[in-house]
Motif scaffolding. Structure first.
Motif, short mmCIF file in Angstrom:
data_model
loop_
_atom_site.label_atom_id
_atom_site.label_comp_id
_atom_site.label_asym_id
_atom_site.label_seq_id
_atom_site.Cartn_x
_atom_site.Cartn_y
_atom_site.Cartn_z
N ASN A 1 1.91 -0.02 -13.54
CA ASN A 1 1.50 1.33 -13.19
C ASN A 1 0.19 1.67 -13.89
O ASN A 1 -0.08 1.21 -14.99
CB ASN A 1 2.57 2.34 -13.60
CG ASN A 1 3.83 2.19 -12.80
OD1 ASN A 1 3.82 1.64 -11.70
ND2 ASN A 1 4.93 2.65 -13.33
N ARG A 2 -0.61 2.52 -13.24
CA ARG A 2 -1.85 3.00 -13.84
C ARG A 2 -1.58 4.37 -14.46
O ARG A 2 -0.87 5.18 -13.88
CB ARG A 2 -2.94 3.11 -12.79
CG ARG A 2 -3.33 1.73 -12.30
CD ARG A 2 -4.50 1.71 -11.36
NE ARG A 2 -5.60 2.48 -11.86
CZ ARG A 2 -6.35 3.27 -11.09
NH1 ARG A 2 -6.10 3.38 -9.82
NH2 ARG A 2 -7.35 3.93 -11.60
N GLN B 1 0.21 6.54 -11.65
CA GLN B 1 0.22 6.08 -10.27
C GLN B 1 0.98 4.77 -10.22
O GLN B 1 0.67 3.84 -10.97
CB GLN B 1 -1.19 5.87 -9.73
CG GLN B 1 -1.19 5.40 -8.28
CD GLN B 1 -2.58 5.14 -7.74
OE1 GLN B 1 -3.55 5.05 -8.49
NE2 GLN B 1 -2.67 5.00 -6.43
N ARG B 2 1.99 4.71 -9.36
CA ARG B 2 2.78 3.48 -9.22
C ARG B 2 1.91 2.41 -8.59
O ARG B 2 1.20 2.64 -7.62
CB ARG B 2 4.01 3.76 -8.36
CG ARG B 2 4.91 2.54 -8.24
CD ARG B 2 6.21 2.86 -7.57
NE ARG B 2 5.99 3.36 -6.23
CZ ARG B 2 6.93 4.00 -5.52
NH1 ARG B 2 8.12 4.21 -6.04
NH2 ARG B 2 6.68 4.42 -4.31
N ARG B 3 1.95 1.22 -9.16
CA ARG B 3 1.22 0.07 -8.65
C ARG B 3 2.14 -1.13 -8.64
O ARG B 3 3.11 -1.18 -9.36
CB ARG B 3 0.03 -0.25 -9.56
CG ARG B 3 -1.04 0.80 -9.59
CD ARG B 3 -1.70 0.90 -8.29
NE ARG B 3 -3.14 0.84 -8.48
CZ ARG B 3 -3.99 0.95 -7.51
NH1 ARG B 3 -3.58 1.11 -6.29
NH2 ARG B 3 -5.26 0.90 -7.73
N VAL B 4 1.78 -2.12 -7.84
CA VAL B 4 2.51 -3.37 -7.84
C VAL B 4 2.10 -4.11 -9.11
O VAL B 4 0.93 -4.29 -9.37
CB VAL B 4 2.17 -4.21 -6.59
CG1 VAL B 4 2.83 -5.57 -6.65
CG2 VAL B 4 2.55 -3.46 -5.32
N ARG C 1 0.84 -1.21 0.00
CA ARG C 1 0.00 0.00 0.00
C ARG C 1 0.87 1.26 0.00
O ARG C 1 0.57 2.23 -0.69
CB ARG C 1 -0.92 -0.03 1.20
CG ARG C 1 -1.93 1.05 1.15
CD ARG C 1 -3.00 0.84 2.18
NE ARG C 1 -3.85 2.00 2.14
CZ ARG C 1 -5.14 1.96 2.06
NH1 ARG C 1 -5.74 0.81 2.03
NH2 ARG C 1 -5.85 3.05 2.03
N TYR D 1 3.86 1.45 -1.23
CA TYR D 1 4.50 1.47 -2.54
C TYR D 1 3.60 2.12 -3.59
O TYR D 1 4.06 2.82 -4.48
CB TYR D 1 4.85 0.04 -2.95
CG TYR D 1 5.53 -0.07 -4.29
CD1 TYR D 1 6.87 0.24 -4.43
CD2 TYR D 1 4.81 -0.47 -5.42
CE1 TYR D 1 7.50 0.14 -5.66
CE2 TYR D 1 5.44 -0.58 -6.64
CZ TYR D 1 6.78 -0.27 -6.77
OH TYR D 1 7.38 -0.36 -7.98
N GLN D 2 2.29 1.88 -3.49
CA GLN D 2 1.34 2.40 -4.47
C GLN D 2 1.03 3.88 -4.27
O GLN D 2 0.32 4.46 -5.08
CB GLN D 2 0.04 1.60 -4.40
CG GLN D 2 0.22 0.16 -4.80
CD GLN D 2 -1.07 -0.60 -4.74
OE1 GLN D 2 -1.92 -0.40 -5.57
NE2 GLN D 2 -1.20 -1.46 -3.75
N ARG D 3 1.53 4.50 -3.22
CA ARG D 3 1.22 5.89 -2.94
C ARG D 3 2.27 6.82 -3.53
O ARG D 3 2.84 7.66 -2.84
CB ARG D 3 1.13 6.10 -1.43
CG ARG D 3 0.12 5.24 -0.71
CD ARG D 3 -1.28 5.75 -0.69
NE ARG D 3 -1.42 7.16 -0.52
CZ ARG D 3 -1.82 7.77 0.58
NH1 ARG D 3 -2.10 7.08 1.63
NH2 ARG D 3 -1.94 9.07 0.61
#
Length: 181
Positions: free
Chosen positions: A89-90, A83-86, A68, A70-72
């Motif tokens: 990325n979005r 937006q960084r995602r596991v 969580r 990491y995604q922020r």
């Protein structure tokens, strides 16, 4: 518009240091202590399996917390908000997306006052939400240059579309005088 601009939202270096400290130092000690406590209280036997399961669940919660955190992280690549995602990325191109602003409490129980959040989406996709006042950084407002970059990305190529002027204008106003808004 070109270039990459990292946005000052999400956990800072202190939060990451605290998380790494939890993972590297505290977590192994807590798991070992818990397993020893369960072993002493039950005299060994099958209950140590229960202790192992509970310790594994605790480790899972810590891993989810890290994911969580990491995604922020968000940044702009030209007009595209990322937006960084596991895993993957979005992305959302602000110059063609639907954009709005909402006011939401960052606490799930709504125990704190609401903060402004930019919401951008394309039809049929999940929206990307970006805090304009960051709850992870004591409600700090995004820096003026970042707010102006967001406003510019929103209006890029659609300066004549009046639906997006209030949002971009509000971001510009916030960037030039944060006390007036």
């Amino acid at each position: 518009m070109t270039g990459r601009t990292r946005l000052s939202a999400g956990p800072g270096p202190i939060a990451w240091a605290a998380y790494l400290l939890l993972v590297l130092l505290c977590l192994p000690v807590l798991v070992l202590a818990f397993l020893l406590l369960v072993g002493v209280l039950t005299g060994g036997g099958g209950a140590s399996l229960v202790g192992l399961v509970v310790a594994a669940a605790f480790c899972g919660v810590v891993v989810l917390l890290g994911a969580r955190l990491y995604q922020r992280a968000w940044w702009l690549e030209g007009t595209v908000l990322v937006q960084r995602r596991v895993g993957r990325n979005r992305r959302c191109d602000l110059s063609t997306a639907w954009v709005s602003v909402e006011s939401v409490s960052p606490s799930p129980l709504a125990l704190t006052s609401a903060l402004p959040r930019l919401v951008a989406w394309h039809d049929g996709e999940e929206p990307i939400r970006l805090w304009l006042r960051d709850p992870d950084r004591r409600r700090a407002l995004l820096p003026a240059l970042e707010l102006a970059a967001l406003a510019q990305a929103i209006t890029y190529g659609r300066e004549d579309d009046p639906r997006f002027h209030p949002i971009a204008g509000g971001l510009h106003a916030l960037a030039t005088d944060p006390f007036a808004v």
